[in-house]
Design a protein around this motif. Structure first.
Motif, PDB file in Angstrom:
ATOM      1  N   LYS A  81       0.834  -1.207   0.000  1.00 29.36           N
ATOM      2  CA  LYS A  81       0.000   0.000   0.000  1.00 29.36           C
ATOM      3  C   LYS A  81       0.867   1.254   0.000  1.00 29.36           C
ATOM      4  O   LYS A  81       0.581   2.240  -0.690  1.00 29.36           O
ATOM      5  CB  LYS A  81      -0.922  -0.001   1.228  1.00 29.36           C
ATOM      6  CG  LYS A  81      -2.094  -0.969   1.107  1.00 29.36           C
ATOM      7  CD  LYS A  81      -2.947  -0.930   2.361  1.00 29.36           C
ATOM      8  CE  LYS A  81      -4.147  -1.871   2.230  1.00 29.36           C
ATOM      9  NZ  LYS A  81      -4.936  -1.930   3.484  1.00 29.36           N
ATOM     10  N   LEU A  82       1.937   1.201   0.803  1.00 32.36           N
ATOM     11  CA  LEU A  82       2.859   2.346   0.881  1.00 32.36           C
ATOM     12  C   LEU A  82       3.518   2.594  -0.471  1.00 32.36           C
ATOM     13  O   LEU A  82       3.616   3.742  -0.929  1.00 32.36           O
ATOM     14  CB  LEU A  82       3.932   2.058   1.943  1.00 32.36           C
ATOM     15  CG  LEU A  82       4.950   3.173   2.212  1.00 32.36           C
ATOM     16  CD1 LEU A  82       4.265   4.385   2.812  1.00 32.36           C
ATOM     17  CD2 LEU A  82       6.037   2.681   3.173  1.00 32.36           C
ATOM     18  N   TYR A  83       3.924   1.523  -1.150  1.00 37.06           N
ATOM     19  CA  TYR A  83       4.563   1.635  -2.464  1.00 37.06           C
ATOM     20  C   TYR A  83       3.599   2.228  -3.491  1.00 37.06           C
ATOM     21  O   TYR A  83       3.957   3.126  -4.265  1.00 37.06           O
ATOM     22  CB  TYR A  83       5.052   0.257  -2.904  1.00 37.06           C
ATOM     23  CG  TYR A  83       5.664   0.214  -4.283  1.00 37.06           C
ATOM     24  CD1 TYR A  83       6.800   0.967  -4.582  1.00 37.06           C
ATOM     25  CD2 TYR A  83       5.126  -0.584  -5.290  1.00 37.06           C
ATOM     26  CE1 TYR A  83       7.372   0.939  -5.854  1.00 37.06           C
ATOM     27  CE2 TYR A  83       5.690  -0.621  -6.559  1.00 37.06           C
ATOM     28  CZ  TYR A  83       6.810   0.140  -6.826  1.00 37.06           C
ATOM     29  OH  TYR A  83       7.378   0.113  -8.086  1.00 37.06           O
ATOM     30  N   GLU A  85       0.997   4.120  -2.911  1.00 31.21           N
ATOM     31  CA  GLU A  85       0.757   5.528  -2.585  1.00 31.21           C
ATOM     32  C   GLU A  85       1.913   6.405  -3.067  1.00 31.21           C
ATOM     33  O   GLU A  85       1.701   7.484  -3.634  1.00 31.21           O
ATOM     34  CB  GLU A  85       0.570   5.671  -1.061  1.00 31.21           C
ATOM     35  CG  GLU A  85       0.318   7.099  -0.582  1.00 31.21           C
ATOM     36  CD  GLU A  85      -0.941   7.717  -1.174  1.00 31.21           C
ATOM     37  OE1 GLU A  85      -0.989   8.956  -1.268  1.00 31.21           O
ATOM     38  OE2 GLU A  85      -1.863   6.960  -1.563  1.00 31.21           O
ATOM     39  N   GLN A  86       3.154   5.911  -2.877  1.00 33.66           N
ATOM     40  CA  GLN A  86       4.317   6.665  -3.358  1.00 33.66           C
ATOM     41  C   GLN A  86       4.293   6.779  -4.883  1.00 33.66           C
ATOM     42  O   GLN A  86       4.589   7.838  -5.439  1.00 33.66           O
ATOM     43  CB  GLN A  86       5.617   5.977  -2.909  1.00 33.66           C
ATOM     44  CG  GLN A  86       5.900   6.120  -1.426  1.00 33.66           C
ATOM     45  CD  GLN A  86       7.074   5.261  -0.983  1.00 33.66           C
ATOM     46  OE1 GLN A  86       7.492   4.345  -1.679  1.00 33.66           O
ATOM     47  NE2 GLN A  86       7.601   5.560   0.197  1.00 33.66           N
ATOM     48  N   LEU A  87       3.928   5.667  -5.564  1.00 40.21           N
ATOM     49  CA  LEU A  87       3.815   5.702  -7.025  1.00 40.21           C
ATOM     50  C   LEU A  87       2.763   6.705  -7.465  1.00 40.21           C
ATOM     51  O   LEU A  87       2.978   7.482  -8.403  1.00 40.21           O
ATOM     52  CB  LEU A  87       3.436   4.316  -7.557  1.00 40.21           C
ATOM     53  CG  LEU A  87       4.540   3.286  -7.788  1.00 40.21           C
ATOM     54  CD1 LEU A  87       3.945   2.061  -8.465  1.00 40.21           C
ATOM     55  CD2 LEU A  87       5.642   3.841  -8.658  1.00 40.21           C
ATOM     56  N   ARG A  88       1.592   6.681  -6.792  1.00 40.95           N
ATOM     57  CA  ARG A  88       0.499   7.589  -7.159  1.00 40.95           C
ATOM     58  C   ARG A  88       0.945   9.039  -7.047  1.00 40.95           C
ATOM     59  O   ARG A  88       0.742   9.850  -7.959  1.00 40.95           O
ATOM     60  CB  ARG A  88      -0.718   7.327  -6.261  1.00 40.95           C
ATOM     61  CG  ARG A  88      -1.967   8.109  -6.665  1.00 40.95           C
ATOM     62  CD  ARG A  88      -3.103   7.885  -5.674  1.00 40.95           C
ATOM     63  NE  ARG A  88      -2.770   8.411  -4.356  1.00 40.95           N
ATOM     64  CZ  ARG A  88      -2.808   9.716  -4.034  1.00 40.95           C
ATOM     65  NH1 ARG A  88      -3.150  10.612  -4.931  1.00 40.95           N
ATOM     66  NH2 ARG A  88      -2.511  10.113  -2.812  1.00 40.95           N
ATOM     67  N   GLN A  89       1.605   9.368  -5.906  1.00 40.82           N
ATOM     68  CA  GLN A  89       2.072  10.738  -5.704  1.00 40.82           C
ATOM     69  C   GLN A  89       3.096  11.131  -6.764  1.00 40.82           C
ATOM     70  O   GLN A  89       3.024  12.215  -7.348  1.00 40.82           O
ATOM     71  CB  GLN A  89       2.682  10.888  -4.310  1.00 40.82           C
ATOM     72  CG  GLN A  89       1.654  10.851  -3.196  1.00 40.82           C
ATOM     73  CD  GLN A  89       2.314  10.897  -1.819  1.00 40.82           C
ATOM     74  OE1 GLN A  89       3.524  10.981  -1.701  1.00 40.82           O
ATOM     75  NE2 GLN A  89       1.488  10.840  -0.783  1.00 40.82           N
ATOM     76  N   HIS A  90       4.049  10.218  -7.044  1.00 42.99           N
ATOM     77  CA  HIS A  90       5.103  10.511  -8.019  1.00 42.99           C
ATOM     78  C   HIS A  90       4.515  10.752  -9.403  1.00 42.99           C
ATOM     79  O   HIS A  90       4.870  11.714 -10.089  1.00 42.99           O
ATOM     80  CB  HIS A  90       6.095   9.353  -8.051  1.00 42.99           C
ATOM     81  CG  HIS A  90       7.162   9.492  -9.090  1.00 42.99           C
ATOM     82  ND1 HIS A  90       8.206  10.385  -8.955  1.00 42.99           N
ATOM     83  CD2 HIS A  90       7.347   8.874 -10.288  1.00 42.99           C
ATOM     84  CE1 HIS A  90       8.980  10.311 -10.020  1.00 42.99           C
ATOM     85  NE2 HIS A  90       8.485   9.400 -10.847  1.00 42.99           N
ATOM     86  N   GLU A  91       3.593   9.862  -9.825  1.00 44.02           N
ATOM     87  CA  GLU A  91       3.023   9.981 -11.167  1.00 44.02           C
ATOM     88  C   GLU A  91       2.110  11.198 -11.282  1.00 44.02           C
ATOM     89  O   GLU A  91       2.057  11.846 -12.326  1.00 44.02           O
ATOM     90  CB  GLU A  91       2.249   8.702 -11.534  1.00 44.02           C
ATOM     91  CG  GLU A  91       3.133   7.467 -11.655  1.00 44.02           C
ATOM     92  CD  GLU A  91       4.185   7.598 -12.746  1.00 44.02           C
ATOM     93  OE1 GLU A  91       3.985   8.395 -13.686  1.00 44.02           O
ATOM     94  OE2 GLU A  91       5.229   6.936 -12.648  1.00 44.02           O
ATOM     95  N   GLU A  93       2.505  14.020  -9.640  1.00 41.99           N
ATOM     96  CA  GLU A  93       3.410  15.175  -9.738  1.00 41.99           C
ATOM     97  C   GLU A  93       3.970  15.289 -11.144  1.00 41.99           C
ATOM     98  O   GLU A  93       4.050  16.379 -11.715  1.00 41.99           O
ATOM     99  CB  GLU A  93       4.561  15.035  -8.730  1.00 41.99           C
ATOM    100  CG  GLU A  93       4.129  15.293  -7.285  1.00 41.99           C
ATOM    101  CD  GLU A  93       5.188  14.850  -6.287  1.00 41.99           C
ATOM    102  OE1 GLU A  93       6.319  14.545  -6.707  1.00 41.99           O
ATOM    103  OE2 GLU A  93       4.870  14.807  -5.081  1.00 41.99           O
ATOM    104  N   ASP A 210      20.330   5.392  -4.367  1.00 39.93           N
ATOM    105  CA  ASP A 210      19.682   6.467  -3.616  1.00 39.93           C
ATOM    106  C   ASP A 210      20.549   7.726  -3.570  1.00 39.93           C
ATOM    107  O   ASP A 210      20.177   8.736  -2.958  1.00 39.93           O
ATOM    108  CB  ASP A 210      19.342   6.015  -2.194  1.00 39.93           C
ATOM    109  CG  ASP A 210      20.570   5.599  -1.387  1.00 39.93           C
ATOM    110  OD1 ASP A 210      21.693   5.662  -1.924  1.00 39.93           O
ATOM    111  OD2 ASP A 210      20.398   5.205  -0.210  1.00 39.93           O
TER     112      ASP A 210
END
Length: 479
Positions: A81-83, A85-91, A93, A210
């Motif tokens: 779920k965390l991954y 959410e991070q993908l959703r935010q990145h895409e 943006e 990183d």
């Protein structure tokens, strides 16, 4: 992977040095307790030194119980779920920045498909057909090293370039302005402990995915670990018995692979300053090394004529044959394909399930007249735009060549020649593929066989422009 379908399988020798060893911190890297502020340095702090209050003990037990309550399945679900959410935010943006009117759900779906193809080694972005011939006037030359540039890397965000040289110096450059942000000069031999930097030729470098750690290797058998943000030296790894010639961080981790002229590959844990294990197999000096996110790496074995894939957990290796001369450079294109270059002038495309090259370009940079003899120009550097069909090669033929990989990686087609005078000792594409960086020198990074007097010891930033076209498709390979 069946032995019949892959390269020849050879079990790595399980001698005392080749056997997997328990992780041991490198001498001097033990986790000694440090004195807290305001506390006497010689005061010993032990878990038994003070009685624990009942309320503190209860709070600790409750915290421990909360941690135990999460099952492995719940942890996987939480991380997934965390991954997402991070993908959703990145895409979102990225879509906002590019003013696209795509639905976030579609963006996430496309990104997940890309991730799956990338993990399988089947992602091939078809970008080569859209690359335009680079304008020689747009090439920026950055000078700062006194002797030939031997290696370079680009930070994961494409904002910085790190380069090193035969003079032992290390320079951090800002891509946009071309300014030197940090210079670590080279020192005299034997001054490594007092001097911050290298005291011999730097031959290789790598940066973690990183962007936190930078690793550099030199002729004096040392691997130095740096804070990439501040250029402060953090640690020195010793253990190789000859020049360190190849370095690569495993993608997504702080696991470092190193290769050396002592013919072995070593594995290190940079976060813990620890040595992990040593692998043997090559019959000559190792000249190059690369890795991606799988727990394996590929190496070029110089005059033993082999390229090898090292499977770290299995302590085994696959052996590939194809070049006639010394194999001097290698890079992975994706998880299933790689490219290598040799001093017989050949450029080879490999699939990791075939022991012979899928494609081979002989005399890739043409022929030179050397003391009355016609000899091919050595391939001294190769670069691949990850998960795409675009390659670059360097020699001392006064050009850097761009290549297109045919469908299924079964063909090599020359695209454009970029004029650059001198030995091209290192090549790297930016992550976005909008520029290519070349490390130039008057001499080859490993020796002084020739000298190109008119060359400048420098790094060159080559902008890569693409034709305006519909979004390129991702083609699963057919090998």
């Amino acid at each position: 992977m069946a032995a019949a379908a892959g390269g020849r399988r050879a079990k790595a020798p399980r001698g005392a040095a080749g056997r997997r060893r328990p992780r041991a911190a490198v001498p001097g890297a033990e986790g000694r307790p440090r004195a807290a502020a305001g506390r006497p340095v010689d005061e010993e702090v032990s878990s038994d030194s003070e009685p624990e209050s009942p309320s503190l003990g209860r709070r600790r037990r409750e915290a421990a119980e909360e941690e135990v309550e999460e099952t492995p399945q719940e942890k996987k679900l939480r991380l997934a779920k965390l991954y997402l959410e991070q993908l959703r935010q990145h895409e979102e943006e990225r879509a906002a920045a590019e003013e696209e009117e795509a639905q976030p759900a579609d963006l996430i779906g496309d990104r997940l498909k890309e991730d799956v193809l990338e993990q399988k080694g089947r992602l091939q972005r078809l970008v080569a057909k859209d690359v335009q011939p680079p304008d020689p006037a747009s090439i920026r030359m950055l000078r700062g090293h006194q002797l030939p540039v031997t290696c370079l890397v680009i930070s994961p965000d494409d904002r910085f370039i790190f380069s090193a040289s035969k003079d032992g110096s290390l320079i951090k450059w800002e891509v946009e302005s071309g300014k030197r942000l940090c210079v670590v000069p080279g020192g005299k031999k034997g001054t490594e402990e007092r001097h911050m930097g290298h005291a011999s030729h730097v031959l290789c470098m790598a940066i973690s995915s990183d962007g936190k750690y930078l690793a550099t290797g030199d002729r004096n058998k040392l691997i130095m670990i740096w804070d990439a943000a501040t250029c402060k030296r953090l640690h020195i790894f010793t253990g190789h018995r000859d020049a360190v010639s190849g370095l690569s961080f495993r993608k997504g981790t702080h696991q470092l692979y190193s290769a050396s002229h002592d013919r072995c590959v070593k594995v290190w844990n940079v976060a813990e300053n620890a040595y992990v294990e040593t692998l043997f197999g090559h019959q000559d000096v190792i000249t190059g090394l690369d890795s991606l996110s799988r727990e394996c790496c590929v190496t070029a074995g110089g005059r033993d004529g082999t390229v090898r894939l090292w499977k770290i957990p299995e302590e085994s290796q696959l052996v590939f044959y194809g070049h006639q001369g010394s194999i001097d450079c290698i890079q992975l294109i994706n998880e299933e394909h790689m490219v290598s270059g040799a001093d017989d002038g050949s450029l080879a495309l490999w699939g990791l399930t075939k022991k012979k090259p899928l494609a081979l370009a002989r005399q890739a940079h043409g022929m030179q007249d050397s003391q009355g003899l016609q000899q091919p120009y050595w391939i001294s550097a190769v670069a691949a735009l990850r998960n795409s069909d675009l390659l670059a090669t360097g020699s001392h033929s006064a050009t850097v060549k761009l290549w297109k990989c045919g469908e299924g990686f079964r063909k090599l087609e020359p695209l454009w020649d970029i004029p650059l005078v001198g030995f091209v000792n290192s090549l790297k594409f930016s992550a976005a593929g909008d520029f290519l960086v070349a490390g130039l020198g008057q001499e080859h990074r490993l020796g002084r066989w020739w000298r190109v007097k008119e060359a400048k010891n420098s790094i060159c930033i080559i902008p890569l422009k693409r034709r305006a076209a519909a979004p390129s498709s991702e083609a699963p390979d057919s090998s």
